[in-house]
Scaffold this motif. Structure first.
Motif, mmCIF file in Angstrom:
data_model
loop_
_atom_site.group_PDB
_atom_site.id
_atom_site.type_symbol
_atom_site.label_atom_id
_atom_site.label_comp_id
_atom_site.label_asym_id
_atom_site.label_seq_id
_atom_site.Cartn_x
_atom_site.Cartn_y
_atom_site.Cartn_z
ATOM 1 N N VAL A 60 -40.609 28.373 -72.763
ATOM 2 C CA VAL A 60 -39.971 28.756 -71.500
ATOM 3 C C VAL A 60 -39.042 29.925 -71.799
ATOM 4 C CG1 VAL A 60 -38.404 28.043 -69.646
ATOM 5 C CG2 VAL A 60 -40.076 26.418 -70.575
ATOM 6 N N ILE A 61 -39.169 30.998 -71.026
ATOM 7 C CA ILE A 61 -38.224 32.119 -71.106
ATOM 8 C C ILE A 61 -37.738 32.367 -69.694
ATOM 9 C CG2 ILE A 61 -37.837 34.523 -71.752
ATOM 10 C CD1 ILE A 61 -40.259 34.376 -73.579
ATOM 11 N N LYS B 46 -48.897 29.459 -76.372
ATOM 12 C CA LYS B 46 -50.186 29.441 -75.674
ATOM 13 C C LYS B 46 -49.984 29.547 -74.160
ATOM 14 C CE LYS B 46 -52.587 26.757 -79.234
ATOM 15 N NZ LYS B 46 -53.319 25.486 -79.536
ATOM 16 N N LEU B 47 -48.885 28.942 -73.673
ATOM 17 C CA LEU B 47 -48.590 28.987 -72.243
ATOM 18 C C LEU B 47 -47.077 29.093 -72.063
ATOM 19 C CD1 LEU B 47 -49.449 28.814 -69.268
ATOM 20 C CD2 LEU B 47 -49.337 26.309 -69.463
ATOM 21 N N VAL B 48 -46.634 30.184 -71.465
ATOM 22 C CA VAL B 48 -45.209 30.420 -71.252
ATOM 23 C C VAL B 48 -44.883 30.228 -69.773
ATOM 24 C CG1 VAL B 48 -45.429 32.911 -70.888
ATOM 25 C CG2 VAL B 48 -43.282 31.989 -71.723
ATOM 26 N N CYS B 49 -43.669 29.774 -69.503
ATOM 27 C CA CYS B 49 -43.262 29.507 -68.122
ATOM 28 C C CYS B 49 -41.889 30.105 -67.850
ATOM 29 C CB CYS B 49 -43.216 27.999 -67.875
ATOM 30 S SG CYS B 49 -42.594 27.533 -66.238
ATOM 31 N N ASP B 50 -41.720 30.611 -66.628
ATOM 32 C CA ASP B 50 -40.407 31.011 -66.138
ATOM 33 C C ASP B 50 -40.196 30.332 -64.791
ATOM 34 O OD1 ASP B 50 -38.076 32.125 -65.245
ATOM 35 O OD2 ASP B 50 -38.604 34.196 -65.721
ATOM 36 N N ALA C 139 -41.842 21.991 -77.589
ATOM 37 C CA ALA C 139 -41.661 23.236 -76.831
ATOM 38 C C ALA C 139 -40.278 23.831 -77.050
ATOM 39 C CB ALA C 139 -41.884 22.969 -75.346
ATOM 40 N N ILE C 140 -40.236 25.153 -76.958
ATOM 41 C CA ILE C 140 -38.989 25.912 -77.062
ATOM 42 C C ILE C 140 -38.593 26.391 -75.671
ATOM 43 C CG2 ILE C 140 -37.938 28.048 -77.914
ATOM 44 C CD1 ILE C 140 -38.152 26.033 -80.095
ATOM 45 N N VAL C 141 -37.308 26.298 -75.354
ATOM 46 C CA VAL C 141 -36.787 26.783 -74.083
ATOM 47 C C VAL C 141 -35.718 27.833 -74.374
ATOM 48 C CG1 VAL C 141 -35.554 26.183 -71.960
ATOM 49 C CG2 VAL C 141 -37.235 24.587 -72.919
ATOM 50 N N VAL C 142 -35.923 29.042 -73.857
ATOM 51 C CA VAL C 142 -34.972 30.141 -74.033
ATOM 52 C C VAL C 142 -34.313 30.403 -72.681
ATOM 53 C CG1 VAL C 142 -34.659 32.556 -74.678
ATOM 54 C CG2 VAL C 142 -36.373 31.158 -75.872
ATOM 55 N N VAL C 143 -33.000 30.215 -72.636
ATOM 56 C CA VAL C 143 -32.244 30.382 -71.394
ATOM 57 C C VAL C 143 -31.275 31.546 -71.573
ATOM 58 C CG1 VAL C 143 -30.773 29.278 -69.686
ATOM 59 C CG2 VAL C 143 -32.404 27.895 -70.999
ATOM 60 N N ILE C 144 -31.436 32.577 -70.753
ATOM 61 C CA ILE C 144 -30.580 33.765 -70.814
ATOM 62 C C ILE C 144 -29.605 33.681 -69.645
ATOM 63 C CG2 ILE C 144 -30.552 36.297 -70.782
ATOM 64 C CD1 ILE C 144 -33.598 36.048 -71.639
ATOM 65 N N VAL C 145 -28.315 33.536 -69.957
ATOM 66 C CA VAL C 145 -27.360 33.243 -68.894
ATOM 67 C C VAL C 145 -25.959 33.725 -69.256
ATOM 68 C CG1 VAL C 145 -26.799 30.949 -69.793
ATOM 69 C CG2 VAL C 145 -26.577 31.395 -67.344
ATOM 70 N N TRP D 78 -33.272 26.133 -76.967
ATOM 71 C CA TRP D 78 -33.387 24.681 -77.048
ATOM 72 C C TRP D 78 -34.787 24.314 -77.549
ATOM 73 C CZ3 TRP D 78 -32.000 23.602 -71.205
ATOM 74 C CH2 TRP D 78 -30.678 24.004 -70.944
ATOM 75 N N ARG D 79 -34.868 23.174 -78.193
ATOM 76 C CA ARG D 79 -36.166 22.592 -78.567
ATOM 77 C C ARG D 79 -36.258 21.197 -77.964
ATOM 78 N NH1 ARG D 79 -40.184 23.677 -82.248
ATOM 79 N NH2 ARG D 79 -38.888 25.242 -83.304
ATOM 80 N N ARG D 80 -37.398 20.892 -77.373
ATOM 81 C CA ARG D 80 -37.574 19.553 -76.794
ATOM 82 C C ARG D 80 -37.580 18.519 -77.903
ATOM 83 N NH1 ARG D 80 -42.480 17.010 -73.014
ATOM 84 N NH2 ARG D 80 -41.841 14.869 -73.385
ATOM 85 N N THR D 81 -36.876 17.428 -77.652
ATOM 86 C CA THR D 81 -36.907 16.296 -78.586
ATOM 87 C C THR D 81 -37.826 15.222 -78.008
ATOM 88 O OG1 THR D 81 -34.935 15.405 -77.501
ATOM 89 C CG2 THR D 81 -34.590 16.724 -79.487
ATOM 90 N N THR D 82 -38.539 14.539 -78.840
ATOM 91 C CA THR D 82 -39.497 13.525 -78.377
ATOM 92 C C THR D 82 -38.778 12.274 -77.919
ATOM 93 O OG1 THR D 82 -39.756 12.758 -80.654
ATOM 94 C CG2 THR D 82 -41.331 14.386 -79.833
#
Length: 391
Positions: free
Chosen positions: A270-271, A69-73, A337-343, A387-391
């Motif tokens: 997050v991408i 619904k809302l993506v962030c970089d 939330a899912i976090v995708v880190v390209i590095v 990554w996936r956020r853990t509560t």
């Protein structure tokens, strides 16, 4: 049994991605024939040269897979994630410390009155052409000089006059940021540098030189007008092309330090591709734009710049600052939330981050990056950390 992606044909059917698509089955090792440059730099993605950006097809894959619904970089750079989000109708927010990066991203993601934009671009070209051709319509009283040492050193006097005159006209128009990007792109090409060394020029080139690009003796550039004309039309065409496919989605570009700013709540994806340690000085990359457009200079706040190298001390400082960004961002993420880190994590700096910051590593994909254009043709491997956020 799922086919090993190493042996499978490179994946190019991007619209087929669904939430059920197993990412580990995709071969992301694209060759030129699989994913040609015209596709990697489609529409506004090539509005201005930018070193260090990742290809838009990667962002598209994860947007289609996770349907956010809302993506962030938080390191939005030239705006790749935000542009692809708009193309798919996803709300997005991006942040960058560089004023030029934010300018470029805003121009790429803005919604335009195309008729007005075309009129303005063509009008400023008419004005500059009439002035620079001389004759009846030229104002011979105009004087454009600068005390800026950088500009005087890196431009032929004629090219500098043309750039300064164009700059003087920009305040007359509504779409001023678009004109600033056109001016910056022309300024990049009009510098006194060898044609083959636009990315990393070492010093002004004032004498004829052997050109490795054209395989002949070339003269230093002394004219900016043709670049202004060429890039004006190209910019218009690229914005028109993107306008025809963009969806109704909100976009927010924040110019600031991702370690400190307050991100909006509700980010569920997050991408991002953070800067690689010791590789690029992002402000210096566009020094000509900062000098010509009088943009704020915040190079001292860059994370992992080339100027600090890649020593163990630099690596330690780098990963601590990267951790600060994700710790700050985590406060605005949804619980799953899912976090995708390209590095390019060649030093293994990211291995401990997920657990340290309250994430779990769901998947790690590796892909071969083959630089196929210019003199930067060395290969390297890129990691995609999910990554996936853990509560």
């Amino acid at each position: 049994m799922t086919e090993n992606p190493v042996y499978a044909s490179p994946f190019i059917d991007f619209t087929s991605i669904t939430p059920d698509t197993p990412l580990g089955s995709l071969n992301l090792n694209w060759r030129e024939r699989d994913l040609p440059e015209r596709e990697r730099t489609k529409h506004v993605h090539r509005l201005h040269p930018y070193l260090g950006k990742f290809i838009p097809q990667l962002a598209e894959i994860f947007l289609r897979k996770y349907r956010p619904k809302l993506v962030c970089d938080p390191f939005c750079g030239s705006g790749t994630t935000l542009v692809e989000s708009i193309a798919l109708g996803v709300d997005s927010v991006g942040c960058d410390i560089s004023e030029f990066n934010c300018l470029l991203t805003r121009v790429k993601t803005a919604d335009y009155d195309l008729s007005l934009l075309e009129r303005e671009i063509r009008d400023i070209l008419t004005k500059i052409d009439l002035q620079l051709r001389g004759g009846l319509f030229a104002d011979n009283t105009l004087q454009f000089e600068t005390e800026n040492d950088y500009l005087r050193a890196w431009y032929h006097p004629r090219a500098l006059y043309q750039l300064l005159y164009y700059r003087s006209l920009i305040p007359r128009y509504f779409y001023q940021d678009v004109l600033r990007v056109i001016l910056s792109r022309a300024a990049r090409s009009a510098r006194l540098v060898p044609h083959y060394e636009l990315d990393w020029p070492k010093k002004p080139q004032t004498e004829p030189y052997y050109c490795f690009k054209h395989h002949r003796i070339c003269q230093p550039t002394d004219d900016a007008l043709e670049f202004l004309k060429r890039y004006s039309i190209d910019t218009l065409k690229r914005i028109q092309a993107f306008s025809s496919i963009r969806k109704d989605a909100s976009v927010q570009v924040i110019c600031g330090d991702a370690r400190e700013i307050t991100f909006p709540q509700g980010i569920d994806l997050v991408i991002t591709s953070p800067p690689y340690v010791g590789i690029i000085d992002y402000h210096e990359q566009h020094r000509y734009a900062y000098e010509l457009l009088n943009l704020p200079w915040r190079a001292e706040k860059e994370i992992g710049p080339a100027s600090k190298g890649s020593s163990q001390k630099a690596q330690k400082e780098y990963i601590e600052q990267i951790a600060d960004v994700f710790a700050n961002l985590r406060q605005s993420l949804t619980s799953d939330a899912i976090v995708v880190v390209i590095v390019n994590d060649r030093y293994g700096l990211y291995e401990a981050l997920p657990q340290q910051l309250g994430f779990t590593l769901e998947e790690r994909l590796e892909r071969h990056v083959n630089r196929r254009t210019g003199r930067r043709n060395n290969d390297f491997y890129e990691s995609i950390l999910i990554w996936r956020r853990t509560t």
